[in-house]
Design an enzyme around this catalytic site. Structure first.
Site, PDB file in Angstrom:
ATOM      1  N   ASP A  21      18.864  27.307  13.020  1.00 58.61           N
ATOM      2  CA  ASP A  21      18.970  25.880  13.107  1.00 58.61           C
ATOM      3  C   ASP A  21      18.000  25.119  12.563  1.00 58.61           C
ATOM      4  OD1 ASP A  21      20.602  24.047  14.329  1.00 58.61           O
ATOM      5  OD2 ASP A  21      19.070  23.735  15.625  1.00 58.61           O
TER       6      ASP A  21
ATOM      7  N   ASP B  78      25.488  23.733  19.060  1.00 59.49           N
ATOM      8  CA  ASP B  78      26.083  23.350  17.833  1.00 59.49           C
ATOM      9  C   ASP B  78      27.621  23.143  18.001  1.00 59.49           C
ATOM     10  OD1 ASP B  78      23.466  23.141  17.085  1.00 59.49           O
ATOM     11  OD2 ASP B  78      23.790  23.974  14.721  1.00 59.49           O
TER      12      ASP B  78
ATOM     13  N   THR C  62      22.019  19.992  10.590  1.00 64.93           N
ATOM     14  CA  THR C  62      20.481  19.725  10.481  1.00 64.93           C
ATOM     15  C   THR C  62      19.950  20.396   9.289  1.00 64.93           C
ATOM     16  OG1 THR C  62      20.385  21.315  12.088  1.00 64.93           O
ATOM     17  CG2 THR C  62      20.490  19.080  12.940  1.00 64.93           C
ATOM     18  N   THR C  63      20.565  21.182   8.694  1.00 67.22           N
ATOM     19  CA  THR C  63      19.565  22.048   7.518  1.00 67.22           C
ATOM     20  C   THR C  63      20.196  20.994   6.395  1.00 67.22           C
ATOM     21  OG1 THR C  63      20.115  23.984   8.801  1.00 67.22           O
ATOM     22  CG2 THR C  63      19.179  24.249   6.556  1.00 67.22           C
TER      23      THR C  63
HETATM   24  P1  ADP Z   1      23.537  23.237   8.987  1.00 67.47           P
HETATM   25  O1  ADP Z   1      22.264  23.498   9.988  1.00 67.47           O
HETATM   26  O2  ADP Z   1      23.155  22.080   8.147  1.00 67.47           O
HETATM   27  O3  ADP Z   1      24.761  23.227   9.859  1.00 67.47           O
HETATM   28  P2  ADP Z   1      24.507  25.696   8.187  1.00 67.47           P
HETATM   29  O4  ADP Z   1      23.239  26.900   8.075  1.00 67.47           O
HETATM   30  O5  ADP Z   1      25.132  25.767   9.805  1.00 67.47           O
HETATM   31  O6  ADP Z   1      23.670  24.522   8.349  1.00 67.47           O
HETATM   32  O7  ADP Z   1      25.290  25.620   7.138  1.00 67.47           O
HETATM   33  C1  ADP Z   1      26.159  24.780   7.116  1.00 67.47           C
HETATM   34  C2  ADP Z   1      26.873  24.917   5.499  1.00 67.47           C
HETATM   35  O8  ADP Z   1      27.568  26.037   5.619  1.00 67.47           O
HETATM   36  C3  ADP Z   1      28.004  23.723   5.529  1.00 67.47           C
HETATM   37  O9  ADP Z   1      27.851  23.058   4.334  1.00 67.47           O
HETATM   38  C4  ADP Z   1      29.386  24.707   5.479  1.00 67.47           C
HETATM   39  O10 ADP Z   1      30.160  24.096   4.844  1.00 67.47           O
HETATM   40  C5  ADP Z   1      28.716  25.767   4.892  1.00 67.47           C
HETATM   41  N1  ADP Z   1      29.770  27.125   5.541  1.00 67.47           N
HETATM   42  C6  ADP Z   1      29.801  27.404   6.760  1.00 67.47           C
HETATM   43  N2  ADP Z   1      30.599  28.458   6.872  1.00 67.47           N
HETATM   44  C7  ADP Z   1      31.119  28.632   5.624  1.00 67.47           C
HETATM   45  C8  ADP Z   1      31.862  29.679   4.999  1.00 67.47           C
HETATM   46  N3  ADP Z   1      32.693  30.615   5.793  1.00 67.47           N
HETATM   47  N4  ADP Z   1      32.153  29.532   3.757  1.00 67.47           N
HETATM   48  C9  ADP Z   1      31.429  28.609   2.793  1.00 67.47           C
HETATM   49  N5  ADP Z   1      30.851  27.875   3.313  1.00 67.47           N
HETATM   50  C10 ADP Z   1      30.411  27.814   4.563  1.00 67.47           C
HETATM   51 MG    MG Z   2      25.729  24.391  11.343  1.00 69.72          MG
END
Ligand code: ADP
Ligand code: MG
Length: 541
Positions: free
Chosen positions: A73, A408, A106-107
């Site tokens: 996160d 989240d 948040t990332t």
């Molecule tokens: P954050 O902390 O910003 O939420 P995450 O590590 O949760 O970061 O990553 C979020 C990103 O990953 C988003 O841009 C989302 O669209 C993408 N994402 C999540 N699941 C998938 C998936 N199965 N295939 C492709 N992209 C994905």
């Molecule tokens: Mg996320």
């Protein structure tokens, strides 16, 4: 590197200008400050880049006292990172702001800000004025929000399947992603229990209490029908299982009164002492009897810092009267417990009447392994809008991360309640905004056009990073994605599991509009404020 250039520049002019003039003519200083600010902030963004997306890496964070956290996160990583540079701290605050506003993304917000800073640096080196860049970025960000709004589709809160899909997307990128089949529906159900889908526009997540207990596995976690109280009973021979429970929640203390000021009572003979002790017994017994006569058989007592919430003697009386006692209910949790148990918090004995009590079929203390216990109340008669979740995990690191991930997922559902619209994920929103902004840039003139293009290019870092983290060729994937979007396939994104570009709606990778739009808005705002800084001044105190 930057401070050295500044010093050299200042030194060079010293021979030709007098002291006062030199300060004002030192045109290089703002540029130097700006540059070093950007470098510091970009370093922070780079640190979290590798953890973006479902194939992103996790970070192990070690604190000074040896505690270890494993997380994916962004907000948690940055929050625990020791950051000294003031501008780098702005990025930490940025992810906190996103955490408050949307809870997820948040990332993404920090990576976006890093990319925009990089773009700004290039624009600055072309000689474009920071104010111009800042203003153009603001307009571009507003336009980006419009584009996202247009590509989003409405969400019906009664469509549970869809909500679960979105919670799953958010859980996908977590350490506990293999448990998303359990945690995603749990998040949806928990939020649905505490809102009225027809009229609520926000969710008070304080009314969802996650109780973490070490032991078993995450799969054993459950959404509790009824209420959980994260305390044990006081024992002392009192009951640990009460059927037909009448629950009272008190905010006064069951111990001998104390004066506010430091005091001493001097007792000179034993009869006086005897009287004082008798007095105390009588005082406590009276209170306990009154509690019993109201019909109460389960008593929750608010934590007290002024004096003992409940004294040994009172505990003894309560045990005799067959009243289950739970003390140390946090002040902040009073509202939650009063809702979930359907009782009214009582601040003085005079108001402790039968109507203020909550009723339930059963209140019992259950063991969750080892020494840890919780009190489970089932069959609550008129519960308010609150739920408890019991989260299990075989070790502390997993348990903590499961908690953050569930948070989240809950936030994702909250976003949907706030703004009932969704977007495809996997970099689709960012790419669509980039493609459309580049087109719109052509209608702009001069430096603004440059800035819009740079803004659009910067957003492509999200799909780029998703591909990179998934082990795909980023350049190949991003160019293909760009082509698809240019051809009007606005829902196409990177399918990181299968390794190619597909329609994200078909893949059921969906996320709330609020997460993406708030990420772009907040990142742009943060970058704008960094650009406007031209000096760092040390305060005296
Ligand atoms: P954050 O902390 O910003 O939420 P995450 O590590 O949760 O970061 O990553 C979020 C990103 O990953 C988003 O841009 C989302 O669209 C993408 N994402 C999540 N699941 C998938 C998936 N199965 N295939 C492709 N992209 C994905
Ligand atoms: Mg996320």
């Amino acid at each position: 590197m930057a401070p050295a250039t500044v010093a050299a520049a200042a030194g060079g002019k010293a021979s030709s200008a007098s002291g006062a003039e030199r300060c004002f003519q030192d045109k290089d200083k703002p540029a130097g400050v700006r540059n070093s600010n950007i470098i510091a902030a970009k370093a922070v963004a780079d640190a979290v880049r590798t953890s973006l997306g479902p194939r992103g890496m996790d970070k192990m964070i070690q604190s000074a006292n040896g505690d270890v956290t494993i997380t994916n996160d962004g907000a948690t990583i940055l929050n625990q990172m020791s950051v000294i540079h003031p501008t780098a701290k702005m990025l930490v605050d940025l992810s906190k702001a996103q955490d408050i506003e949307a809870g997820d993304g948040t990332t993404t917000v920090v990576v976006t800000a890093g990319a925009l800073l990089d773009a700004a640096q290039t624009l600055l080196s072309k000689g474009i004025h920071p104010t111009k860049i800042s203003d153009s970025f603001q307009r571009a960000a507003t336009e980006a929000e419009n584009i996202l709004e247009k590509m989003s589709s409405p969400v019906d809160l009664s469509n549970d399947e869809l909500l679960v899909k979105m919670a799953t997307t958010s859980l996908n990128s977590k350490v506990v992603s293999q448990h998303s089949w359990l945690l995603a529906p749990m998040a949806v159900n928990a939020v649905k229990k505490i809102i009225d889908p027809a009229k609520d526009t926000n969710v008070n997540l304080n009314m969802i209490k996650i109780i973490k207990k070490l032991g078993e596995t995450v799969e054993e976690s459950e959404l509790i029908e009824g209420a959980l109280i994260d305390q044990k009973t006081m024992g002392r021979g009192g009951p640990t299982r009460v059927e037909k429970a009448k629950i009272g929640l008190i905010q006064f203390q069951l111990s001998a009164p104390k004066t506010d000021i430091e005091n001493q009572v001097i007792i000179s003979d034993y009869t006086q002492m005897d009287r004082a002790l008798k007095e105390e017994r009588q005082y406590l017994l009276n209170i306990c009897k009154q509690i019993k006569s109201a019909g109460c058989n389960v008593l929750l007592i608010q934590k007290s810092i002024l004096r003992d919430a409940v004294s040994e003697m009172a505990l003894h009386f309560l045990a005799k009267l067959k009243i289950m006692v739970v003390k140390d209910i946090e002040r902040d949790d009073i509202e939650f417990y009063s809702k979930i148990l359907g009782c009214r918090p009582v601040a003085s004995l005079d108001h402790f009447v039968a109507e203020s009590l909550g009723s339930a079929d059963l209140a019992e203390e259950i063991s969750t392994g080892g020494d840890s216990k919780v009190i489970k109340v089932t069959g609550v008669q008129n519960p308010g809008q609150a739920v408890s979740i019991l989260l299990r995990g075989s070790n502390k690191l997993v348990l903590e991360e499961a908690d953050r991930s569930l948070h989240d997922a809950l936030c994702v559902i909250r976003c949907l309640v706030k703004k009932k619209a969704l977007l495809p994920g996997g970099g689709a929103p960012e790419m669509e905004v980039a493609v459309q902004l580049r087109q719109l840039a052509q209608e702009r003139s001069g430096a603004e056009q440059y800035c819009w293009r740079a803004f659009a290019d910067a957003l492509e870092l999200i799909p780029f990073t998703l591909a990179e983290n998934a082990g795909l060729s980023p350049i190949h994937t991003v160019t293909e994605l760009r082509t698809q979007h240019a051809n009007g396939h606005s829902d196409f994104g990177i399918n990181v599991r299968k390794g190619y570009v597909t329609d994200m709606r078909e893949e059921a990778v969906l996320q709330p509009l609020l997460v993406s739009s708030s990420a772009i808005k907040q990142a742009a705002e943060c970058v704008r404020s960094i650009l406007k800084i031209d000096d760092i001044v040390m305060a005296v105190r």
